[in-house]
Design an enzyme around this catalytic site. Structure first.
Site, PDB file in Angstrom:
ATOM      1  N   LYS A  13      43.304  23.676  -8.884  1.00 41.98           N
ATOM      2  CA  LYS A  13      43.016  22.741  -7.792  1.00 41.98           C
ATOM      3  C   LYS A  13      42.545  23.485  -6.548  1.00 41.98           C
ATOM      4  O   LYS A  13      41.611  23.046  -5.878  1.00 41.98           O
ATOM      5  CB  LYS A  13      44.271  21.908  -7.455  1.00 41.98           C
ATOM      6  CG  LYS A  13      44.707  20.986  -8.586  1.00 41.98           C
ATOM      7  CD  LYS A  13      45.778  19.997  -8.149  1.00 41.98           C
ATOM      8  CE  LYS A  13      47.108  20.638  -7.829  1.00 41.98           C
ATOM      9  NZ  LYS A  13      47.814  21.180  -9.020  1.00 41.98           N
ATOM     10  N   ARG A  88      52.100  13.319  -5.847  1.00 39.31           N
ATOM     11  CA  ARG A  88      52.723  13.994  -6.985  1.00 39.31           C
ATOM     12  C   ARG A  88      53.596  13.045  -7.791  1.00 39.31           C
ATOM     13  O   ARG A  88      54.105  13.431  -8.837  1.00 39.31           O
ATOM     14  CB  ARG A  88      53.665  15.082  -6.485  1.00 39.31           C
ATOM     15  CG  ARG A  88      53.107  16.442  -6.231  1.00 39.31           C
ATOM     16  CD  ARG A  88      52.756  17.221  -7.443  1.00 39.31           C
ATOM     17  NE  ARG A  88      53.252  18.584  -7.420  1.00 39.31           N
ATOM     18  CZ  ARG A  88      52.762  19.551  -6.663  1.00 39.31           C
ATOM     19  NH1 ARG A  88      51.765  19.336  -5.859  1.00 39.31           N
ATOM     20  NH2 ARG A  88      53.257  20.763  -6.730  1.00 39.31           N
ATOM     21  N   ARG A 127      49.908  35.631 -11.860  1.00 31.18           N
ATOM     22  CA  ARG A 127      49.538  35.592 -10.447  1.00 31.18           C
ATOM     23  C   ARG A 127      50.471  36.500  -9.622  1.00 31.18           C
ATOM     24  O   ARG A 127      51.659  36.567  -9.869  1.00 31.18           O
ATOM     25  CB  ARG A 127      49.671  34.139  -9.945  1.00 31.18           C
ATOM     26  CG  ARG A 127      48.808  33.845  -8.733  1.00 31.18           C
ATOM     27  CD  ARG A 127      49.132  32.491  -8.146  1.00 31.18           C
ATOM     28  NE  ARG A 127      48.479  31.371  -8.816  1.00 31.18           N
ATOM     29  CZ  ARG A 127      48.670  30.097  -8.441  1.00 31.18           C
ATOM     30  NH1 ARG A 127      49.463  29.801  -7.436  1.00 31.18           N
ATOM     31  NH2 ARG A 127      48.061  29.126  -9.082  1.00 31.18           N
ATOM     32  N   ARG A 162      55.612  35.059  -6.788  1.00 37.47           N
ATOM     33  CA  ARG A 162      56.237  34.011  -5.994  1.00 37.47           C
ATOM     34  C   ARG A 162      57.530  33.578  -6.673  1.00 37.47           C
ATOM     35  O   ARG A 162      57.591  33.576  -7.895  1.00 37.47           O
ATOM     36  CB  ARG A 162      55.283  32.801  -5.910  1.00 37.47           C
ATOM     37  CG  ARG A 162      54.863  32.425  -4.507  1.00 37.47           C
ATOM     38  CD  ARG A 162      53.706  31.459  -4.518  1.00 37.47           C
ATOM     39  NE  ARG A 162      54.028  30.161  -5.128  1.00 37.47           N
ATOM     40  CZ  ARG A 162      53.148  29.178  -5.284  1.00 37.47           C
ATOM     41  NH1 ARG A 162      51.904  29.334  -4.853  1.00 37.47           N
ATOM     42  NH2 ARG A 162      53.483  28.045  -5.837  1.00 37.47           N
ATOM     43  N   ARG A 173      58.448  23.814 -13.517  1.00 40.11           N
ATOM     44  CA  ARG A 173      57.365  23.131 -12.803  1.00 40.11           C
ATOM     45  C   ARG A 173      56.509  22.321 -13.767  1.00 40.11           C
ATOM     46  O   ARG A 173      56.075  21.213 -13.445  1.00 40.11           O
ATOM     47  CB  ARG A 173      56.486  24.135 -12.053  1.00 40.11           C
ATOM     48  CG  ARG A 173      57.070  24.529 -10.712  1.00 40.11           C
ATOM     49  CD  ARG A 173      56.471  25.808 -10.212  1.00 40.11           C
ATOM     50  NE  ARG A 173      55.099  25.666  -9.759  1.00 40.11           N
ATOM     51  CZ  ARG A 173      54.248  26.681  -9.644  1.00 40.11           C
ATOM     52  NH1 ARG A 173      54.620  27.900  -9.996  1.00 40.11           N
ATOM     53  NH2 ARG A 173      53.048  26.473  -9.186  1.00 40.11           N
TER      54      ARG A 173
END
Ligand code: ADP
Ligand code: ZN
Length: 215
Positions: A13, A88, A127, A162, A173
């Site tokens: 996104k 969401r 990431r 993260r 998630r």
């Protein structure tokens, strides 16, 4: 031009938003970024949101709707906006519809980004983010590594995973996405502004927006 971007975590996104922002001269509104900077600044909102975020759960709708009502009316939204990571939940989508009606705003495109789950897990797990709060540069150990492993190219600070990008939090998630957010696809499917595009690359989504809106 007002756009809603839908898609699982790691669907890209942010990348699509960046291109659309430039193309149409509009602002990106990322509730994830807004919440992360609230957490860093230690504001009341940040303190309320932190634990949910670290667990990979959604922040309660009431907190999100409060910040969004102000954000949509900010000066930089005059030419439009791209909603990245919001709504969401069905509840947020219903509140958004009421809010837009009240503000006299219409959504031009609702874009769903389709990416296979194994690609998502790989992307998120690889990431790395610069630990310096003022930098936050993003790397990927496979596709966009820093020049020196574990060190940010831009500022020399350590790059880290993260807290919500550890394997356990990623699974949570994705489960949260499947349960709470994926139902939005059916919620919006019959809207004339709805489009769905494969998102291994950003181009199909960007082209679909241009084709739909004629802009
Ligand atoms: P991603 O799309 O990669 O999961 P985001 O940066 O959009 O991540 O969001 C990070 C976290 O912030 C989410 O896991 C959630 O806890 C919280 N969050 C972001 N946007 C919302 C929202 N609209 N409603 C509830 N929680 C949100
Ligand atoms: Zn850095």
């Amino acid at each position: 031009m007002r756009i809603i971007l839908l898609g699982a975590p790691g669907a890209g996104k942010g990348t699509v938003a960046e291109i659309l922002m430039e193309q149409y001269g509009i602002s990106q509104i990322s509730t994830g970024d807004m919440l992360r900077s609230a957490v860093k600044s230690g504001s009341e909102l940040g303190n309320a949101a932190r634990e949910y975020m670290n667990r990979g759960e959604l922040v309660p709708d009431s907190l999100i709707m409060d910040i969004m009502e102000k954000r949509l009316q900010a000066d930089d939204c005059g030419k439009g906006f791209i909603l990245d990571g919001f709504p969401r939940t069905i509840g947020q989508a219903e509140s958004l519809a009421a809010m837009l009606k009240k503000l006299g705003m219409k959504i031009d495109a609702i874009v769903n980004l389709e990416v296979p789950e194994d690609v998502i897990v790989r992307r998120l797990g690889s990431r790395r983010t610069c630990s310096n709060a003022d930098c936050q540069a993003i790397y990927n150990i496979h596709t966009k590594p820093s020049k020196r492993e574990g060190i940010c190219d831009k500022c020399g600070s350590p790059t880290i995973q993260r807290e919500d990008e550890t394997e356990e939090a990623i699974k949570k998630r994705l489960a949260t996405y499947a349960e709470k957010t994926a139902p939005l696809i059916d919620y919006y499917r019959n809207d004339p502004a709805f489009i769905s595009a494969p998102s291994l690359k950003p181009e199909p989504a960007v082209e679909a927006v241009a084709a739909l809106t004629g802009r």
